[in-house]
Design a protein around this motif. Structure first.
Motif, mmCIF file in Angstrom:
data_model
loop_
_atom_site.group_PDB
_atom_site.id
_atom_site.type_symbol
_atom_site.label_atom_id
_atom_site.label_comp_id
_atom_site.label_asym_id
_atom_site.label_seq_id
_atom_site.Cartn_x
_atom_site.Cartn_y
_atom_site.Cartn_z
ATOM 1 N N ALA A 228 0.845 -1.204 0.000
ATOM 2 C CA ALA A 228 0.000 0.000 0.000
ATOM 3 C C ALA A 228 0.871 1.242 0.000
ATOM 4 O O ALA A 228 2.072 1.175 0.302
ATOM 5 C CB ALA A 228 -0.920 0.000 1.227
ATOM 6 N N GLY A 229 0.267 2.355 -0.365
ATOM 7 C CA GLY A 229 0.958 3.639 -0.289
ATOM 8 C C GLY A 229 -0.080 4.738 -0.135
ATOM 9 O O GLY A 229 -1.225 4.575 -0.557
ATOM 10 N N HIS A 230 0.318 5.828 0.508
ATOM 11 C CA HIS A 230 -0.607 6.966 0.574
ATOM 12 C C HIS A 230 0.177 8.260 0.532
ATOM 13 O O HIS A 230 1.402 8.270 0.678
ATOM 14 C CB HIS A 230 -1.544 6.890 1.781
ATOM 15 N N ASP A 231 -0.533 9.353 0.309
ATOM 16 C CA ASP A 231 0.139 10.624 0.076
ATOM 17 C C ASP A 231 -0.850 11.765 0.295
ATOM 18 O O ASP A 231 -2.061 11.551 0.216
ATOM 19 C CB ASP A 231 0.675 10.681 -1.365
ATOM 20 N N LEU A 232 -0.312 12.929 0.553
ATOM 21 C CA LEU A 232 -1.166 14.097 0.778
ATOM 22 C C LEU A 232 -0.663 15.272 -0.049
ATOM 23 O O LEU A 232 0.531 15.581 -0.040
ATOM 24 C CB LEU A 232 -1.145 14.465 2.268
ATOM 25 N N GLU A 233 -1.589 15.907 -0.750
ATOM 26 C CA GLU A 233 -1.263 17.105 -1.528
ATOM 27 C C GLU A 233 -1.472 18.357 -0.675
ATOM 28 O O GLU A 233 -2.084 18.293 0.398
ATOM 29 C CB GLU A 233 -2.205 17.198 -2.745
ATOM 30 N N ALA A 234 -1.021 19.499 -1.192
ATOM 31 C CA ALA A 234 -1.326 20.773 -0.542
ATOM 32 C C ALA A 234 -2.840 20.959 -0.516
ATOM 33 O O ALA A 234 -3.560 20.494 -1.394
ATOM 34 C CB ALA A 234 -0.672 21.921 -1.307
ATOM 35 N N HIS A 235 -3.333 21.650 0.517
ATOM 36 C CA HIS A 235 -4.787 21.815 0.643
ATOM 37 C C HIS A 235 -5.347 22.805 -0.385
ATOM 38 O O HIS A 235 -6.354 22.537 -1.035
ATOM 39 C CB HIS A 235 -5.128 22.297 2.058
ATOM 40 N N ALA A 236 -4.692 23.953 -0.521
ATOM 41 C CA ALA A 236 -5.240 25.000 -1.387
ATOM 42 C C ALA A 236 -5.226 24.547 -2.844
ATOM 43 O O ALA A 236 -4.178 24.155 -3.359
ATOM 44 C CB ALA A 236 -4.436 26.282 -1.215
ATOM 45 N N PRO A 237 -6.378 24.604 -3.515
ATOM 46 C CA PRO A 237 -6.415 24.110 -4.893
ATOM 47 C C PRO A 237 -5.537 24.925 -5.840
ATOM 48 O O PRO A 237 -5.099 24.411 -6.866
ATOM 49 C CB PRO A 237 -7.891 24.220 -5.285
ATOM 50 N N GLY A 238 -5.258 26.175 -5.499
ATOM 51 C CA GLY A 238 -4.409 26.997 -6.364
ATOM 52 C C GLY A 238 -2.925 26.736 -6.187
ATOM 53 O O GLY A 238 -2.097 27.281 -6.900
ATOM 54 N N ASP A 239 -2.596 25.887 -5.210
ATOM 55 C CA ASP A 239 -1.188 25.593 -4.925
ATOM 56 C C ASP A 239 -0.687 24.360 -5.667
ATOM 57 O O ASP A 239 0.486 24.044 -5.583
ATOM 58 C CB ASP A 239 -0.995 25.314 -3.424
#
Lengths: 354, 138
Positions: A228-239
């Motif tokens: 398995a793997g997981h990841d998190l992007e920046a919250h702000a959609p413009g970022d």
């Protein structure tokens, strides 16, 4: 307890309650139903469960520490219990880590969501940045529309294709889901949700609970949890780049490395958490050749009913059942997502026993 | 049986150092601030205290242009929303596009329209309108 840290993890049993449009039962009753089915499927009793991991988000359940409401129906009293406030697939990943660490032999994973309790869009409006986004009145569908616009701007045929994808998923989901089948032209002609997305393109909200029993030493089981793997992007959609899913790419690459798989190793089955059809395009973009011959959501995926926080574990339940029934599919990729425009991404790789 | 319930709990959200400065400057001077990241060299807009990509504390805020480019847009029942990258910034702001009935395209040039009476909120920017419209007003 002696557990082989390098041995395989198996999916010992699965169970679900729902999806339904508005389940009249309480959340603990729904959860108990799913747990009893999973324990029965795994042929284990509560006493055999070493630890429990649940996934839920307080705002959706309308109470603080929403896991406390279900501890007694998941057999978590006097046992290690962990709650994940993200998609249910992350709870399964946490459980797999406990098994790999040798801390437990058998872990129960539970995720529940009851969308009928409150308007989904209103809750999701509280899940965005309180300073720069909440005052604007935007929610997850607004941000999904921004994402979809970027894809259809460079592919003029995308929207029509999405109409067909949704019609196919809804038709596959209709026999056991919460919404009726819809013709492609009606998907496209439905009222606008967040252009270019129509209301019919959004997977219908639902009530559901899912339970999975994961077990160490799973070599004798028909379905194995491989990686398995997981990841998190920046919250702000413009970022972040909304026309691709780098977070999903990183999560997928981690899972492939962990499984010692080449990134183009073929999957026979994909069970993605796609609430909107453009998200399938983004998934295919990441997977490339790995998904060329894969069956995608044969049961309609989230179009059977999208239970908040539970959807990814629901994909795991569907994938495990499908691999058991059709071992020729070989390898499955299960996907979970949470947050605006798939800010959080998780994948798990399952394999049918040879 | 069903018990009807609702949650009414007032919250106060601290904007933080950089976002507070953004809101104060927006209110008092009608200007838009971005935050430079010393690591990736991007100017993040709206201003914030940390770069989400690098985790670095951002530097002294810089003024970005009220004019910018539409990166994406979507029409909803609540109006038209767009991602607008102000000139001088490397990220985009999500905000309203005005007027709602206009024909929008990606790449359109827009300018921020500010409220005459401002309170220190992101809604002090009423939205972004086509650059030609603001030139007409001038």
């Amino acid at each position: 307890m002696n557990v082989d840290l390098h041995g395989s993890i198996g999916v010992a049993g699965v169970g679900q309650s729902g999806p339904s449009a508005a389940d009249p039962r309480s959340i603990p009753e729904m959860v108990l139903d799913a747990v009893e089915r999973a324990l029965g499927d795994a042929v284990v009793r509560w006493v055999d469960i070493d630890a429990v991991v649940t996934a839920s988000v307080d705002l959706f359940d309308g109470l603080t520490a929403s896991n406390v409401a279900v501890t007694e129906v998941i057999g978590a009293v006097m046992k290690p219990e962990t709650r994940i406030a993200a998609d249910g697939l992350c709870a399964a990943i946490h459980a797999a880590c406990q098994l790999r660490a040798g801390a437990c032999r058998t872990v129960l994973v539970v995720a529940h969501g009851k969308a009928s309790m409150a308007p989904r869009a209103a809750i999701e409006a509280w899940a965005v940045d309180p300073i720069f986004l909440q005052p604007l009145g935007v929610n997850f569908s607004t941000i999904a529309g921004l994402e979809a616009r970027l894809l259809c701007d460079r592919d003029p045929e995308a929207v029509e294709r999405w109409g067909h994808v949704v019609a196919r998923r809804r038709a596959d989901a209709a026999p056991h889901g919460v919404a009726a089948a819809v013709a492609p032209e009606d998907v496209l002609a439905a009222p606008v949700l967040a252009s270019p997305l129509t209301q019919a393109m959004e997977a219908p909200p639902a009530d559901a609970a899912y339970a999975v029993v994961l077990r160490a030493d799973g070599d004798g089981l028909p379905v194995r949890w491989v990686a398995a793997g997981h990841d998190l992007e920046a919250h702000a959609p413009g970022d972040r780049p909304l026309s691709s899913r780098p977070g999903l790419r990183r999560a997928f690459d981690r899972a492939c490395r962990s499984a010692a798989l080449a990134p183009d190793a073929p999957f026979g089955l994909l069970e993605p958490s796609c609430r909107y059809p453009h998200e399938e395009d983004l998934l295919r973009q990441v997977l490339g050749a790995a998904c060329k011959s894969a069956a995608i959501s044969p049961g309609g995926g989230l179009y059977a009913g999208d239970a908040p926080c539970a959807a990814g574990l629901g994909r795991l339940v569907d994938a495990a059942r499908r691999l058991r029934d059709e071992p020729r599919l070989g390898r499955a990729l299960v996907h979970g997502a949470w947050g605006p425009a798939g800010q959080g991404q998780a994948v798990a790789i399952l394999e049918a026993a040879p | 049986m069903i018990r009807e319930g609702s949650i009414h709990i007032p919250f106060t959200y601290a904007a933080g150092r950089a976002a507070s400065r953004f809101l104060v400057v927006l209110r008092d001077e009608g200007r838009i601030l971005g935050s430079p990241c010393p690591a990736c060299r991007r100017v993040l807009c709206p201003a914030r205290s940390f770069c989400p990509r690098c985790g670095e504390e951002t530097g002294e805020p810089v003024v970005v242009d009220p004019a910018g480019t539409v990166v994406s847009f979507t029409e909803t029942a609540a109006g038209v929303f767009g991602l607008v990258r102000p000139d001088g910034a490397d990220t985009a702001m999500l905000h309203r596009l005005l007027p709602a009935g206009a024909k929008w395209t990606i790449g359109a040039r827009v300018r921020a329209r500010l409220l005459p009476e401002r309170t220190g909120s992101i809604t002090d920017i009423e939205g972004f309108e086509p650059l030609e419209a603001t030139e007409d007003h001038a």
